[in-house]
Each structure stands twice: as C-alpha cells, then as structure tokens.
Write a protein that holds these residues in place. Structure first.
Motif, PDB file in Angstrom:
ATOM      1  N   GLY A   1     -42.914  12.005  48.296  1.00 27.59           N
ATOM      2  CA  GLY A   1     -44.138  11.223  48.223  1.00 27.59           C
ATOM      3  C   GLY A   1     -44.654  10.969  46.818  1.00 27.59           C
ATOM      4  O   GLY A   1     -45.515  10.127  46.617  1.00 27.59           O
ATOM      5  N   ARG A   2     -44.134  11.667  45.837  1.00 28.18           N
ATOM      6  CA  ARG A   2     -44.561  11.472  44.443  1.00 28.18           C
ATOM      7  C   ARG A   2     -43.775  10.330  43.807  1.00 28.18           C
ATOM      8  O   ARG A   2     -42.644  10.046  44.174  1.00 28.18           O
ATOM      9  CB  ARG A   2     -44.328  12.746  43.631  1.00 28.18           C
ATOM     10  CG  ARG A   2     -45.186  13.903  44.040  1.00 28.18           C
ATOM     11  CD  ARG A   2     -46.471  13.920  43.204  1.00 28.18           C
ATOM     12  NE  ARG A   2     -47.407  14.910  43.684  1.00 28.18           N
ATOM     13  CZ  ARG A   2     -47.565  16.115  43.175  1.00 28.18           C
ATOM     14  NH1 ARG A   2     -46.820  16.512  42.170  1.00 28.18           N
ATOM     15  NH2 ARG A   2     -48.458  16.928  43.672  1.00 28.18           N
ATOM     16  N   PRO A   3     -44.378   9.713  42.781  1.00 32.27           N
ATOM     17  CA  PRO A   3     -43.656   8.645  42.068  1.00 32.27           C
ATOM     18  C   PRO A   3     -42.683   9.220  41.034  1.00 32.27           C
ATOM     19  O   PRO A   3     -42.867  10.331  40.538  1.00 32.27           O
ATOM     20  CB  PRO A   3     -44.780   7.878  41.374  1.00 32.27           C
ATOM     21  CG  PRO A   3     -45.855   8.897  41.172  1.00 32.27           C
ATOM     22  CD  PRO A   3     -45.757   9.843  42.346  1.00 32.27           C
ATOM     23  N   VAL A   4     -41.667   8.441  40.729  1.00 34.18           N
ATOM     24  CA  VAL A   4     -40.729   8.767  39.662  1.00 34.18           C
ATOM     25  C   VAL A   4     -40.343   7.457  38.988  1.00 34.18           C
ATOM     26  O   VAL A   4     -40.292   6.406  39.632  1.00 34.18           O
ATOM     27  CB  VAL A   4     -39.480   9.529  40.186  1.00 34.18           C
ATOM     28  CG1 VAL A   4     -38.632   8.650  41.085  1.00 34.18           C
ATOM     29  CG2 VAL A   4     -38.635  10.056  39.025  1.00 34.18           C
ATOM     30  N   THR A   5     -40.118   7.518  37.689  1.00 33.58           N
ATOM     31  CA  THR A   5     -39.660   6.349  36.947  1.00 33.58           C
ATOM     32  C   THR A   5     -38.263   6.641  36.418  1.00 33.58           C
ATOM     33  O   THR A   5     -38.051   7.649  35.748  1.00 33.58           O
ATOM     34  CB  THR A   5     -40.602   6.027  35.770  1.00 33.58           C
ATOM     35  OG1 THR A   5     -41.907   5.768  36.296  1.00 33.58           O
ATOM     36  CG2 THR A   5     -40.118   4.814  34.989  1.00 33.58           C
ATOM     37  N   ILE A   6     -37.332   5.777  36.745  1.00 35.89           N
ATOM     38  CA  ILE A   6     -35.986   5.899  36.187  1.00 35.89           C
ATOM     39  C   ILE A   6     -35.958   5.035  34.933  1.00 35.89           C
ATOM     40  O   ILE A   6     -36.297   3.849  34.974  1.00 35.89           O
ATOM     41  CB  ILE A   6     -34.908   5.486  37.197  1.00 35.89           C
ATOM     42  CG1 ILE A   6     -34.968   6.424  38.409  1.00 35.89           C
ATOM     43  CG2 ILE A   6     -33.526   5.510  36.540  1.00 35.89           C
ATOM     44  CD1 ILE A   6     -33.968   6.147  39.489  1.00 35.89           C
ATOM     45  N   VAL A   7     -35.577   5.653  33.825  1.00 37.01           N
ATOM     46  CA  VAL A   7     -35.584   4.982  32.524  1.00 37.01           C
ATOM     47  C   VAL A   7     -34.145   4.749  32.079  1.00 37.01           C
ATOM     48  O   VAL A   7     -33.351   5.685  32.005  1.00 37.01           O
ATOM     49  CB  VAL A   7     -36.325   5.831  31.467  1.00 37.01           C
ATOM     50  CG1 VAL A   7     -36.334   5.127  30.119  1.00 37.01           C
ATOM     51  CG2 VAL A   7     -37.741   6.137  31.932  1.00 37.01           C
ATOM     52  N   CYS A   8     -33.830   3.499  31.795  1.00 38.28           N
ATOM     53  CA  CYS A   8     -32.513   3.124  31.287  1.00 38.28           C
ATOM     54  C   CYS A   8     -32.703   2.622  29.856  1.00 38.28           C
ATOM     55  O   CYS A   8     -33.584   1.805  29.598  1.00 38.28           O
ATOM     56  CB  CYS A   8     -31.904   2.019  32.139  1.00 38.28           C
ATOM     57  SG  CYS A   8     -31.677   2.497  33.864  1.00 38.28           S
ATOM     58  N   GLN A   9     -31.876   3.115  28.950  1.00 36.46           N
ATOM     59  CA  GLN A   9     -32.015   2.724  27.551  1.00 36.46           C
ATOM     60  C   GLN A   9     -30.652   2.346  26.995  1.00 36.46           C
ATOM     61  O   GLN A   9     -29.677   3.069  27.161  1.00 36.46           O
ATOM     62  CB  GLN A   9     -32.628   3.856  26.737  1.00 36.46           C
ATOM     63  CG  GLN A   9     -32.929   3.431  25.321  1.00 36.46           C
ATOM     64  CD  GLN A   9     -33.873   4.391  24.613  1.00 36.46           C
ATOM     65  OE1 GLN A   9     -34.469   5.276  25.217  1.00 36.46           O
ATOM     66  NE2 GLN A   9     -34.012   4.208  23.326  1.00 36.46           N
ATOM     67  N   SER A  10     -30.617   1.202  26.311  1.00 30.81           N
ATOM     68  CA  SER A  10     -29.377   0.743  25.678  1.00 30.81           C
ATOM     69  C   SER A  10     -29.492   0.920  24.172  1.00 30.81           C
ATOM     70  O   SER A  10     -30.588   0.880  23.621  1.00 30.81           O
ATOM     71  CB  SER A  10     -29.127  -0.733  26.011  1.00 30.81           C
ATOM     72  OG  SER A  10     -30.148  -1.546  25.485  1.00 30.81           O
ATOM     73  N   PRO A  11     -28.350   1.117  23.494  1.00 25.87           N
ATOM     74  CA  PRO A  11     -28.387   1.234  22.045  1.00 25.87           C
ATOM     75  C   PRO A  11     -28.597  -0.109  21.341  1.00 25.87           C
ATOM     76  O   PRO A  11     -28.885  -0.148  20.160  1.00 25.87           O
ATOM     77  CB  PRO A  11     -27.021   1.833  21.702  1.00 25.87           C
ATOM     78  CG  PRO A  11     -26.177   1.624  22.901  1.00 25.87           C
ATOM     79  CD  PRO A  11     -27.056   1.400  24.070  1.00 25.87           C
ATOM     80  N   ILE A  12     -28.468  -1.208  22.090  1.00 22.69           N
ATOM     81  CA  ILE A  12     -28.691  -2.545  21.537  1.00 22.69           C
ATOM     82  C   ILE A  12     -29.655  -3.303  22.453  1.00 22.69           C
ATOM     83  O   ILE A  12     -29.875  -2.909  23.589  1.00 22.69           O
ATOM     84  CB  ILE A  12     -27.370  -3.340  21.384  1.00 22.69           C
ATOM     85  CG1 ILE A  12     -26.686  -3.531  22.744  1.00 22.69           C
ATOM     86  CG2 ILE A  12     -26.438  -2.659  20.404  1.00 22.69           C
ATOM     87  CD1 ILE A  12     -25.455  -4.402  22.710  1.00 22.69           C
ATOM     88  N   ILE A  13     -30.209  -4.395  21.964  1.00 26.44           N
ATOM     89  CA  ILE A  13     -31.122  -5.215  22.760  1.00 26.44           C
ATOM     90  C   ILE A  13     -30.337  -5.844  23.906  1.00 26.44           C
ATOM     91  O   ILE A  13     -29.252  -6.369  23.712  1.00 26.44           O
ATOM     92  CB  ILE A  13     -31.782  -6.289  21.875  1.00 26.44           C
ATOM     93  CG1 ILE A  13     -32.689  -5.613  20.846  1.00 26.44           C
ATOM     94  CG2 ILE A  13     -32.573  -7.280  22.718  1.00 26.44           C
ATOM     95  CD1 ILE A  13     -33.234  -6.544  19.795  1.00 26.44           C
ATOM     96  N   PHE A  14     -30.902  -5.775  25.107  1.00 31.98           N
ATOM     97  CA  PHE A  14     -30.222  -6.285  26.296  1.00 31.98           C
ATOM     98  C   PHE A  14     -30.854  -7.591  26.762  1.00 31.98           C
ATOM     99  O   PHE A  14     -31.963  -7.925  26.368  1.00 31.98           O
ATOM    100  CB  PHE A  14     -30.270  -5.247  27.426  1.00 31.98           C
ATOM    101  CG  PHE A  14     -31.650  -4.989  27.961  1.00 31.98           C
ATOM    102  CD1 PHE A  14     -32.136  -5.711  29.037  1.00 31.98           C
ATOM    103  CD2 PHE A  14     -32.470  -4.022  27.406  1.00 31.98           C
ATOM    104  CE1 PHE A  14     -33.404  -5.482  29.540  1.00 31.98           C
ATOM    105  CE2 PHE A  14     -33.745  -3.786  27.899  1.00 31.98           C
ATOM    106  CZ  PHE A  14     -34.209  -4.520  28.968  1.00 31.98           C
ATOM    107  N   GLU A  15     -30.117  -8.323  27.614  1.00 30.69           N
ATOM    108  CA  GLU A  15     -30.683  -9.498  28.270  1.00 30.69           C
ATOM    109  C   GLU A  15     -31.109  -9.154  29.691  1.00 30.69           C
ATOM    110  O   GLU A  15     -32.170  -9.555  30.139  1.00 30.69           O
ATOM    111  CB  GLU A  15     -29.672 -10.651  28.275  1.00 30.69           C
ATOM    112  CG  GLU A  15     -29.446 -11.216  26.889  1.00 30.69           C
ATOM    113  CD  GLU A  15     -28.429 -12.342  26.863  1.00 30.69           C
ATOM    114  OE1 GLU A  15     -28.076 -12.893  27.921  1.00 30.69           O
ATOM    115  OE2 GLU A  15     -27.975 -12.656  25.753  1.00 30.69           O
ATOM    116  N   ILE A  16     -30.261  -8.415  30.400  1.00 29.64           N
ATOM    117  CA  ILE A  16     -30.559  -7.989  31.764  1.00 29.64           C
ATOM    118  C   ILE A  16     -30.151  -6.525  31.891  1.00 29.64           C
ATOM    119  O   ILE A  16     -29.071  -6.145  31.448  1.00 29.64           O
ATOM    120  CB  ILE A  16     -29.775  -8.810  32.810  1.00 29.64           C
ATOM    121  CG1 ILE A  16     -30.110 -10.293  32.724  1.00 29.64           C
ATOM    122  CG2 ILE A  16     -30.033  -8.286  34.221  1.00 29.64           C
ATOM    123  CD1 ILE A  16     -29.184 -11.179  33.534  1.00 29.64           C
TER     124      ILE A  16
END
Length: 175
Positions: free
Chosen positions: A42-57
């Motif tokens: 029932g609690r919220p969670v945020t999945i964080v994705c990080q790229s080493p370069i600027i992404f488009e999608i």
C-alpha cells in the motif's frame, strides 16, 4: 551535379555521424528504488532510472513487458522517475530500465527486484501502473528516424540554396 563542392562533404559528415550513432553501443543505465526495494503493501515507491548520457526516451520494463515510458523534456536530463502510488502483489517483481538516443537503444540495466511486505497501509484500492504498448514506443523510434531524415534533407536543401546563391554571385561578379 551539386551546385557547390562544399555540399557533398557536409552531407557525408552528417550521414557519417548518423551511422556512427547507430553502430555505437550506449552505456548501461542504473536502476534503484526510493525509499527502498522492499516496501510495505500500500505504500508508494519510485523506481529511478539514470543514464550516463542524455536520453530521448526511457522505458521501464517488468520482465520483458513495457510498463512505462518517459520522453525527455527541456531542459534535457539523465534521470527518469517512475512512481508506483501503491505497492501490492501485482507490482512486485523484476524491473529493468532501457533508454533510447538517436536510433539506438542502450543495454538493459541490472535487474531490480521489488518486494512487498505484509504490512498493509492502503487507504483505498491499489491502482498499479499504467501500461504502455510496444507499438507506442516503436512509433517514438520511427518518429526519431523521421526527424533525423528531415534534418538531413533540410540541411542539404539549405546548403544547395546557399551554394547556388554563392555560385550565382560569383558568375555575376565575373561578368
């Protein structure tokens, strides 16, 4: 025949850059969960994705199914955040991230195992995640290809116009 000899090398440079972007392997993104990968039901969670370069999608996958995608915005960024408002048994599992830039997709991130504990703090029914179909993401990729193609065509047309104007000016000054 090109109206000016500079146009051909410029066109080749543009096409060479496009081909190089297609062949290059982009670095793997990282994936993490905030506040943690083990969450009370029932609690919220945020999945964080990080790229080493600027992404488009950026897209988030559960198993091999696309769960969510995010297009980059201005100013450009290297991180995408995917909120799961209420964790439950349906939202637990194995998640990976993958990002797109130009015509290429990166390698997949390491796998994140999201787990739920039995503590239930749900205020109402769990909503889960919004699902994005692969056809939507394929249309983004096609659109990126169209944008790149249009940019090359516009560049060639502008160079041809400038070359013709320069060539016409030199012909009139020689007379």
């Amino acid at each position: 025949m090109f109206p000016h000899p500079v146009i051909l090398p410029v066109l080749l440079l543009c096409l060479g850059r496009t081909i190089h972007m297609q062949k290059g392997q982009m670095p793997r993104p990282s994936i993490s969960a905030e506040p943690d990968r083990v969450i009370p039901q029932g609690r919220p969670v945020t999945i964080v994705c990080q790229s080493p370069i600027i992404f488009e999608i950026f897209r988030l996958e559960k198993g091999r199914s696309v769960i969510w995608s995010e297009e980059n915005s201005l100013p450009p960024k290297k991180k995408a955040r995917f909120l799961i408002p209420s964790v439950n048994e349906n939202t637990t599992g194995f998640y990976t991230c993958i990002y797109n830039r130009g015509f290429s997709w990166s390698l997949r991130s390491e796998t994140l195992k999201l787990e739920v504990t039995s503590e239930d703090v749900t205020q109402g029914p769990a909503t889960g995640l919004a699902v994005t179909s692969d056809s939507t993401l394929q249309s983004y990729t096609v659109w990126n290809g169209i944008r790149m193609g249009l940019a090359v065509v516009i560049l060639v047309v502008l160079m041809a116009i400038l070359g013709e104007a320069w060539h016409s000016q030199h012909r009139s000054s020689d007379s």
